[in-house]
Scaffold this active site. Structure first.
Site, mmCIF file in Angstrom:
data_model
loop_
_atom_site.group_PDB
_atom_site.id
_atom_site.type_symbol
_atom_site.label_atom_id
_atom_site.label_comp_id
_atom_site.label_asym_id
_atom_site.label_seq_id
_atom_site.Cartn_x
_atom_site.Cartn_y
_atom_site.Cartn_z
ATOM 1 N N GLU A 381 -16.877 -38.562 37.358
ATOM 2 C CA GLU A 381 -17.709 -37.706 38.212
ATOM 3 C C GLU A 381 -16.883 -36.578 38.846
ATOM 4 O O GLU A 381 -17.112 -36.170 39.983
ATOM 5 C CB GLU A 381 -18.492 -38.540 39.236
ATOM 6 C CG GLU A 381 -19.395 -39.551 38.520
ATOM 7 C CD GLU A 381 -20.600 -40.019 39.275
ATOM 8 O OE1 GLU A 381 -20.992 -39.370 40.254
ATOM 9 O OE2 GLU A 381 -21.149 -41.058 38.870
ATOM 10 N N SER A 384 -9.805 -35.585 40.513
ATOM 11 C CA SER A 384 -9.303 -35.085 41.805
ATOM 12 C C SER A 384 -8.996 -33.588 41.719
ATOM 13 O O SER A 384 -9.196 -32.845 42.689
ATOM 14 C CB SER A 384 -8.015 -35.821 42.199
ATOM 15 O OG SER A 384 -8.325 -37.099 42.657
HETATM 16 N N1 CAA Z 1 -25.024 -27.502 43.442
HETATM 17 C C1 CAA Z 1 -25.888 -26.528 42.992
HETATM 18 N N2 CAA Z 1 -25.487 -25.526 42.157
HETATM 19 C C2 CAA Z 1 -24.195 -25.510 41.777
HETATM 20 C C3 CAA Z 1 -23.259 -26.480 42.205
HETATM 21 C C4 CAA Z 1 -23.709 -27.500 43.085
HETATM 22 N N3 CAA Z 1 -22.895 -28.434 43.530
HETATM 23 N N4 CAA Z 1 -22.066 -26.205 41.649
HETATM 24 C C5 CAA Z 1 -22.217 -25.089 40.905
HETATM 25 N N5 CAA Z 1 -23.520 -24.666 40.991
HETATM 26 C C6 CAA Z 1 -24.122 -23.479 40.369
HETATM 27 C C7 CAA Z 1 -23.350 -22.233 40.747
HETATM 28 O O1 CAA Z 1 -23.809 -21.701 41.970
HETATM 29 C C8 CAA Z 1 -23.650 -21.312 39.585
HETATM 30 O O2 CAA Z 1 -24.909 -20.751 39.774
HETATM 31 P P1 CAA Z 1 -25.246 -19.243 39.254
HETATM 32 O O3 CAA Z 1 -25.115 -19.309 37.757
HETATM 33 O O4 CAA Z 1 -26.644 -19.007 39.691
HETATM 34 O O5 CAA Z 1 -24.243 -18.334 39.876
HETATM 35 C C9 CAA Z 1 -23.729 -22.274 38.397
HETATM 36 O O6 CAA Z 1 -24.013 -23.576 38.943
HETATM 37 C C10 CAA Z 1 -22.446 -22.378 37.613
HETATM 38 O O7 CAA Z 1 -21.453 -22.809 38.497
HETATM 39 P P2 CAA Z 1 -19.913 -22.443 38.343
HETATM 40 O O8 CAA Z 1 -19.783 -21.001 38.031
HETATM 41 O O9 CAA Z 1 -19.229 -22.972 39.532
HETATM 42 O O10 CAA Z 1 -19.522 -23.284 37.059
HETATM 43 P P3 CAA Z 1 -18.082 -23.593 36.470
HETATM 44 O O11 CAA Z 1 -18.183 -23.518 35.003
HETATM 45 O O12 CAA Z 1 -17.045 -22.792 37.180
HETATM 46 O O13 CAA Z 1 -17.903 -25.166 36.807
HETATM 47 C C11 CAA Z 1 -17.074 -27.077 38.019
HETATM 48 C C12 CAA Z 1 -17.694 -25.650 38.050
HETATM 49 C C13 CAA Z 1 -17.053 -27.474 39.478
HETATM 50 C C14 CAA Z 1 -15.665 -27.074 37.451
HETATM 51 C C15 CAA Z 1 -17.982 -28.043 37.210
HETATM 52 O O14 CAA Z 1 -17.944 -27.751 35.822
HETATM 53 C C16 CAA Z 1 -17.615 -29.485 37.407
HETATM 54 O O15 CAA Z 1 -17.994 -30.109 38.400
HETATM 55 N N6 CAA Z 1 -16.856 -30.113 36.450
HETATM 56 C C17 CAA Z 1 -16.613 -31.549 36.461
HETATM 57 C C18 CAA Z 1 -17.672 -32.232 35.674
HETATM 58 C C19 CAA Z 1 -17.837 -33.679 36.052
HETATM 59 O O16 CAA Z 1 -17.835 -34.047 37.205
HETATM 60 N N7 CAA Z 1 -18.041 -34.526 35.038
HETATM 61 C C20 CAA Z 1 -18.291 -35.894 35.261
HETATM 62 C C21 CAA Z 1 -19.404 -36.350 34.357
HETATM 63 S S1 CAA Z 1 -20.311 -37.784 34.783
HETATM 64 C C22 CAA Z 1 -19.256 -39.092 34.545
HETATM 65 O O17 CAA Z 1 -18.147 -39.051 34.936
HETATM 66 C C23 CAA Z 1 -19.737 -40.303 33.859
HETATM 67 C C24 CAA Z 1 -20.566 -41.191 34.675
HETATM 68 O O18 CAA Z 1 -21.694 -41.485 34.300
HETATM 69 C C25 CAA Z 1 -20.014 -41.846 35.872
#
Ligand code: CAA
Length: 400
Positions: A381, A384
């Protein structure tokens, strides 16, 4: 800030503690060797643990986010494998509550509430898109086919997903796929996909270091046809739906880590009082006392960060707009809670293992399991590193 728990929150804490100590504790070591059984999942579902966050009007327990965190802590104290299974199912249930249509809730949420689907799963990560989730390649092509949904309109989903938590237990999956011809995050949409659709293939179960009782599989979607009614929100909203879900999911992961840290501290304290060396309990030595003092202090700090994030999520839930997006953002607080609680929990488990000496390295004591189970909390999710990225971006954005 008021840190006291309400009567209802204390009752939830007590109820989950009692249930998990009586029903799941005897199975915790088995979950180091075997997957959680269907019988156990059925019990959890019947008690309402899989849909704790779902409002009572939809058949859930209607817990607030602080109560959810308290319950997840109690669960994870006893068994981390069950902790993640329950947490991810509640995350999907929460998406359906906030973002789903009435028809989607009626079909998919009722399956979770009734126990027809024992768990649910989130399909975001792919081989080449982990932290860079917006680079996902799974495609959703618009199709028109007689008999597909109300207007014969739908999508055909093709691609592969990895790290699908609960994969073997779930009857349906929330799948993020690219349906618009736009690069990056903007082309991504979210779809509900039933397990029994042609082309849904459950793949290899990962052979993990910890949380071995929970299911983590690879999946492929080989031209899976679904009706348009299975699209969640509008096309192109999928990435934001995933991010909003992970804001809540990250508080849950922090709560899992906190629960494991609390169990590890209890194990360390018990052992330090029992174990004698040089003619006295090792708890009398300052080297041991300082580890315990540091652990207890950092547990309290994590608790405060989690309480803050969860209370903001409560406020946000009351303020959401029609798209399911909340007016109040708790992204920063959720990432801070996850970053601190998971790294803290790894340190605490490691220090408590050190207190156990060589015995801590054997399966005779549960600290070995806590160390294995806690490790993934700073990875899944959002690692870090991603939490630090989110926090820095929010802080720099605010102060610039
Ligand atoms: N809430 C609402 N909107 C959000 C948001 C949030 N928390 N975070 C980003 N957004 C929106 C942004 O405002 C942006 O909107 P616009 O296009 O309108 O401007 C859009 O989403 C794109 O956001 P970013 O430009 O920030 O996107 P990015 O490509 O830079 O990615 C990141 C940001 C934080 C690195 C994201 O990709 C991320 O969180 N990566 C980690 C993924 C992750 O947690 N994976 C885990 C998968 S689940 C798992 O582990 C398995 C399980 O089942 C337990």
């Amino acid at each position: 800030m008021d840190f006291s728990l309400s009567k209802e929150q204390l009752e939830i804490q007590e109820w989950s503690r009692k249930f998990f100590e009586e029903t799941i504790a005897p199975l915790a070591n088995t979950h180091s060797r075997e997957k959680i059984s269907t019988t156990t999942l059925e019990k959890l579902s019947r008690e309402g643990f899989m849909t704790m966050i779902v409002p009572e009007k939809f058949g859930g327990l209607g817990l607030d986010s602080i109560s959810l965190s308290l319950a997840l802590q109690e669960i994870s104290k006893v068994c981390g494998s069950v902790g993640v299974t329950v947490a991810v199912t509640n995350m999907i249930a929460d998406i359906l509550v906030r973002e789903g249509t009435d028809a989607q809730r009626e079909k998919f949420l009722s399956e979770l509430v009734s126990g027809k689907s024992l768990t649910a799963s989130f399909c975001l990560t792919e081989n080449s898109s982990g932290s860079d989730a917006g680079a996902l390649k799974t495609s959703a092509k618009k199709i028109s086919e007689k008999g597909l949904g109300e207007n014969s309109e739908g999508f055909e989903i093709s691609g592969e997903k990895i790290y699908v938590t609960n994969g073997v237990f779930s009857n349906f999956f929330l799948v993020m796929a690219r349906s618009l011809d736009l690069s990056g995050t903007k082309g991504v949409s979210a779809f509900l996909v039933e397990r029994d659709r042609a082309g849904v293939v459950l793949g290899k179960e990962e052979d993990k270091m910890g949380l071995t009782g929970s299911s983590t599989i690879r999946m492929s979607f080989d031209g899976v046809k679904i009706p348009k009614e299975n699209l969640v929100q509008a096309e192109g909203e999928g990435f934001k739906i995933a991010m909003r879900a992970l804001d809540g999911g990250r508080i849950s992961v922090a709560s899992q880590a906190l629960g494991i840290a609390k169990a590890a501290l209890k194990a360390g304290v018990t052992y330090a009082k029992e174990r004698e060396q040089f003619g006295k309990p090792i708890a009398d030595f300052q080297a041991i006392q300082w580890k315990i003092a540091d652990a207890a202090t950092s547990i309290a700090a994590a608790e405060a960060l989690i309480m803050r994030a969860a209370s903001m999520k409560n406020v946000a839930a009351a303020q959401k707009n029609t798209t399911g997006a909340s007016v109040l953002s708790f992204t920063l607080e959720a990432s801070m809670a996850k970053l601190y609680a998971t790294e803290m929990a790894m340190r605490v488990c490691e220090d408590m293992l050190q207190i156990h000496g060589g015995y801590g390295y054997t399966k005779d004591y549960p600290i070995e399991r806590y160390c294995r189970d806690v490790r993934v909390t700073s990875l899944y999710e959002g690692t870090s590193e991603i939490q630090r990225h989110v926090i820095a971006r929010e802080i720099l954005g605010k102060t610039l």
